[in-house]
Design an enzyme around this catalytic site. Structure first.
Site, mmCIF file in Angstrom:
data_model
loop_
_atom_site.group_PDB
_atom_site.id
_atom_site.type_symbol
_atom_site.label_atom_id
_atom_site.label_comp_id
_atom_site.label_asym_id
_atom_site.label_seq_id
_atom_site.Cartn_x
_atom_site.Cartn_y
_atom_site.Cartn_z
ATOM 1 N N ASP A 91 -19.166 19.427 -29.559
ATOM 2 C CA ASP A 91 -19.151 20.161 -28.301
ATOM 3 C C ASP A 91 -18.173 19.449 -27.368
ATOM 4 O O ASP A 91 -17.936 18.246 -27.497
ATOM 5 C CB ASP A 91 -20.574 20.162 -27.731
ATOM 6 C CG ASP A 91 -20.821 21.378 -26.879
ATOM 7 O OD1 ASP A 91 -19.868 22.114 -26.587
ATOM 8 O OD2 ASP A 91 -21.988 21.579 -26.507
ATOM 9 N N SER A 92 -17.611 20.177 -26.415
ATOM 10 C CA SER A 92 -16.528 19.621 -25.591
ATOM 11 C C SER A 92 -17.032 18.812 -24.401
ATOM 12 O O SER A 92 -16.263 18.130 -23.744
ATOM 13 C CB SER A 92 -15.655 20.754 -25.068
ATOM 14 O OG SER A 92 -16.406 21.563 -24.170
ATOM 15 N N GLY A 93 -18.325 18.917 -24.104
ATOM 16 C CA GLY A 93 -18.884 18.184 -22.980
ATOM 17 C C GLY A 93 -19.086 19.015 -21.723
ATOM 18 O O GLY A 93 -19.821 18.602 -20.821
ATOM 19 N N GLY A 94 -18.451 20.170 -21.656
ATOM 20 C CA GLY A 94 -18.538 20.990 -20.438
ATOM 21 C C GLY A 94 -19.971 21.366 -20.094
ATOM 22 O O GLY A 94 -20.415 21.216 -18.948
ATOM 23 N N ASP A 145 -14.570 23.821 -21.378
ATOM 24 C CA ASP A 145 -14.749 24.989 -20.509
ATOM 25 C C ASP A 145 -15.759 24.696 -19.415
ATOM 26 O O ASP A 145 -16.404 23.646 -19.408
ATOM 27 C CB ASP A 145 -15.185 26.212 -21.329
ATOM 28 C CG ASP A 145 -16.548 26.014 -21.996
ATOM 29 O OD1 ASP A 145 -17.066 24.869 -21.986
ATOM 30 O OD2 ASP A 145 -17.081 26.972 -22.549
ATOM 31 N N GLN A 188 -16.113 33.369 -22.476
ATOM 32 C CA GLN A 188 -17.102 33.364 -21.400
ATOM 33 C C GLN A 188 -17.113 34.752 -20.743
ATOM 34 O O GLN A 188 -16.601 35.701 -21.328
ATOM 35 C CB GLN A 188 -16.761 32.258 -20.386
ATOM 36 C CG GLN A 188 -16.921 30.846 -20.937
ATOM 37 C CD GLN A 188 -18.387 30.423 -21.113
ATOM 38 O OE1 GLN A 188 -19.309 31.134 -20.724
ATOM 39 N NE2 GLN A 188 -18.589 29.254 -21.757
ATOM 40 N N GLY A 215 -21.986 30.545 -23.116
ATOM 41 C CA GLY A 215 -22.644 31.034 -21.903
ATOM 42 C C GLY A 215 -23.799 31.968 -22.158
ATOM 43 O O GLY A 215 -24.227 32.693 -21.257
ATOM 44 N N ASP A 265 -25.599 26.792 -33.530
ATOM 45 C CA ASP A 265 -26.229 25.485 -33.333
ATOM 46 C C ASP A 265 -27.337 25.680 -32.321
ATOM 47 O O ASP A 265 -27.246 26.571 -31.459
ATOM 48 C CB ASP A 265 -25.247 24.450 -32.787
ATOM 49 C CG ASP A 265 -25.063 24.607 -31.285
ATOM 50 O OD1 ASP A 265 -24.387 25.570 -30.873
ATOM 51 O OD2 ASP A 265 -25.639 23.803 -30.520
ATOM 52 N N CYS A 303 -42.092 26.904 -48.960
ATOM 53 C CA CYS A 303 -41.082 25.926 -48.556
ATOM 54 C C CYS A 303 -41.140 24.678 -49.443
ATOM 55 O O CYS A 303 -42.218 24.205 -49.797
ATOM 56 C CB CYS A 303 -41.300 25.551 -47.097
ATOM 57 S SG CYS A 303 -40.127 24.329 -46.480
ATOM 58 N N CYS A 305 -39.790 21.659 -48.597
ATOM 59 C CA CYS A 305 -39.614 20.402 -47.854
ATOM 60 C C CYS A 305 -40.821 19.494 -48.074
ATOM 61 O O CYS A 305 -41.882 19.955 -48.484
ATOM 62 C CB CYS A 305 -39.406 20.683 -46.372
ATOM 63 S SG CYS A 305 -40.940 20.876 -45.448
ATOM 64 N N CYS A 308 -44.230 20.506 -46.552
ATOM 65 C CA CYS A 308 -44.929 21.628 -47.195
ATOM 66 C C CYS A 308 -45.307 21.317 -48.639
ATOM 67 O O CYS A 308 -46.370 21.714 -49.104
ATOM 68 C CB CYS A 308 -44.053 22.878 -47.151
ATOM 69 S SG CYS A 308 -43.748 23.453 -45.464
ATOM 70 N N HIS A 334 -39.133 20.018 -41.877
ATOM 71 C CA HIS A 334 -39.514 21.391 -42.232
ATOM 72 C C HIS A 334 -38.727 22.424 -41.426
ATOM 73 O O HIS A 334 -38.211 23.404 -41.981
ATOM 74 C CB HIS A 334 -41.004 21.645 -42.028
ATOM 75 C CG HIS A 334 -41.277 23.113 -42.062
ATOM 76 N ND1 HIS A 334 -41.299 23.840 -43.233
ATOM 77 C CD2 HIS A 334 -41.403 24.032 -41.057
ATOM 78 C CE1 HIS A 334 -41.463 25.115 -42.961
ATOM 79 N NE2 HIS A 334 -41.533 25.264 -41.653
#
Lengths: 376, 376
Positions: A91-94, A145, A188, A215, A265, A303, A305, A308, A334
């Protein structure tokens, strides 16, 4: 090798593809676990790999403050630092400057802010954000941004979007092209269709290896978010990957994949893992709930994992009630497994041209959600 | 199959053996990680297995209060509950009643106390402790005893030891023999040689499948502890396993193995793992120390755990400074790996008749200990 998104199949607007990068290939649609400060919280890198995750997120804001991008670079880059040789998107930090830092001062050139950790003063500009992401050795860098607040009037949203588009051009100019690496632009424009179309056009004009929709998931609700996607996604270049930032619940993911999004994400599975919120094929459970205290069933029967496959709901309940770290460890595992399995299932359905039926079946399974929990 | 401790080799007083139990065999000397509340803190059961641990501890006091022994029994016993099919030893609860509970009332029959969790009233007697350990399905149950305070006068220590010996006889009578299961008696007597010998004799007279030395590592210091072992261990039956409870540092373990101890448990590696205290072949490090901030070396170069094999000291430092759960996860893993490797190395040295030289070499390696840290 060059960075590219190879289309494998489509079903309506939905796409199945393969993201090809300097650090390996990732089947899409894909969910990227949040590795904010150089670790996917509560998970070893081996555990993250075991869930099937193909690409993880890092965060410019967090890593520039601690341990510092130059420190990470000196230690061999973020891949070596966090034992993730696969692709990493930063991520750019904005967004984090707006949501976490103190005493921000915006100007046309960038933003000056105080660290939420120690109050020290820092500055991010498009050029500095790109330089940090380069130092981290991010496979995919994001344009810097401004995160448009919600709600915003048409005029506020336009002014903010236009600033972000100027910064997108500067991010593009600052980015050093490298084989298999990418820079993504971020559309945006709030919930305003005309602004979203203008933003998509501006980004396409600049030209990026991929396009994000930013956004959203800031309070507008799922219907408004889907409406923005319905307008924005068709305006983005079809031959480039599309990334919906910060989204979302399983139902958000299904709806966005159906609208042509390739990458996601979100902190939902990892944060949920630390707060006893379980995402399952049956719905969203709060494992602190007394109904699980003596429940001998696995959390989610299908599942694989460790939570589970090896334990009961009663055990997970006991761990959370006892404040044991293994509760967050197992439930984060999980939840990430569930999100990865969800994406794999969506991809298979797209390839086999049965996405609508698959989406309906998923939704029909989410019936056992605990009161007070967000629907899956 | 019957429970037994098969001797493989001796070197001086030190023994290498094989503990044979209903739930599998364990090479000795062995270190048992603390799985107090049904979980080795910060570790999945797979991770505990990966360190080479052969047997883990559970705790009667913690498990009777939460989730309750009958709950664990209904869920298939502690092995299934915590995904540890191997041997489990359970503490009898006596020590924790003294160190954790509120408003204890001792009588000749047992102890009534209030839970440290919710103030509810509970009672433990030798019979109840043994019944709980049976319900948990402990491979090795411990006799219920009184933890003698330190310091204690000769008279206080004698009165306390004699009470524990009466309770040991009642524990023996209450225990249901099962193939491959064991009940261990616990020698008490403070730092008083005559009392330790009387206690060892009383326990031997009752007869147990194994013998523990209790009431040590409570402030008496290493020299006093070793002096008690020098008196007590030769008085215990040579054909039964010997367990030193709640001990200790690496140097404690080496000295106690040299004195004939076969089994250990301690929270040192797991608690250290959560507080940035690293046990290594070079000494004890505090990973929060600034000297590690840019250190690209592995924590302990010879170690195969994920913390050492995959990461730098700088990364571990970053995780602890950032409050990330992966710090405790990785360092607990490393510390347990170090303790298991230490025991394996001691066993090999005993088998090869070179324990004194091996112990001297270990000690000579522990030179890089951070100021303020307990020596390894």
């Amino acid at each position: 090798m060059s960075f590219r998104h190879q289309l494998v199949a489509t079903d309506g607007a939905a796409r199945a593809g393969l993201l090809r990068t300097a650090h390996g290939d990732v089947p899409t649609p894909t969910f990227m676990p949040a590795g904010t400060a150089g670790t996917v919280k509560a998970m070893t890198a081996d555990a993250v790999r075991a869930t099937g995750a193909g690409i993880v997120l890092g965060n410019t804001y967090h890593l520039m403050l601690r341990p510092g991008a130059e420190r990470v670079a000196a230690l061999g880059g973020l891949h070596r630092f966090m034992d993730w040789p696969g692709p990493i998107l930063t991520d750019s930090g904005g967004f984090q400057v707006m949501s976490l830092s103190k005493l921000r001062t915006m100007d046309a050139d960038g933003v000056t802010f105080q660290s939420h950790l120690d109050g020290s003063t820092h500055r991010l500009t498009p050029e500095r954000s790109i330089a940090i992401q380069h130092a981290l050795d991010a496979t995919i860098s994001m344009a810097f941004d401004e995160c448009t607040p919600f709600p915003a009037t048409m005029d506020e949203a336009r002014r903010s979007m236009e600033l972000s588009m100027r910064w997108a051009a500067r991010s593009r100019a600052a980015f050093s092209p490298r084989d298999g690496y990418a820079l993504f632009g971020i559309a945006q424009g709030g919930v305003h269709p005309a602004l979203r179309l203008a933003s998509a056009a501006a980004l396409t004009e600049i030209g990026f290896e991929g396009y994000a929709v930013g956004g959203l998931a800031v309070g507008e609700g799922q219907a408004a978010m889907f409406a923005v996607l319905d307008v924005t996604v068709p305006a983005l270049p079809a031959d480039r990957p599309r990334y919906l930032m910060g989204v979302g619940t399983p139902s958000d993911l299904v709806g966005a994949v159906a609208r042509g999004i390739d990458m996601f994400d979100c902190v939902i599975p990892t944060r949920g893992g630390r707060t006893a919120r379980a995402y399952t094929s049956r719905g969203v459970f709060n494992l602190r709930n007394a109904r699980f205290a003596a429940d001998p069933a696995p959390l989610d029967p299908g599942c694989a994992c460790p939570a589970c496959a090896r334990h009961t709901r009663a055990y997970l309940h006991h761990l959370f009630r006892s404040g044991e770290m293994l509760g967050p460890i197992l439930l984060t595992w999980h939840n990430l497994q569930y999100f990865q399995d969800l994406m794999r299932g969506l991809r298979a359905a797209i390839v086999e041209q049965r996405l609508p039926a698959h989406a309906a079946a998923l939704s029909a399974g989410w019936t056992d959600t605990d009161e007070g929990e967000q629907a899956a």
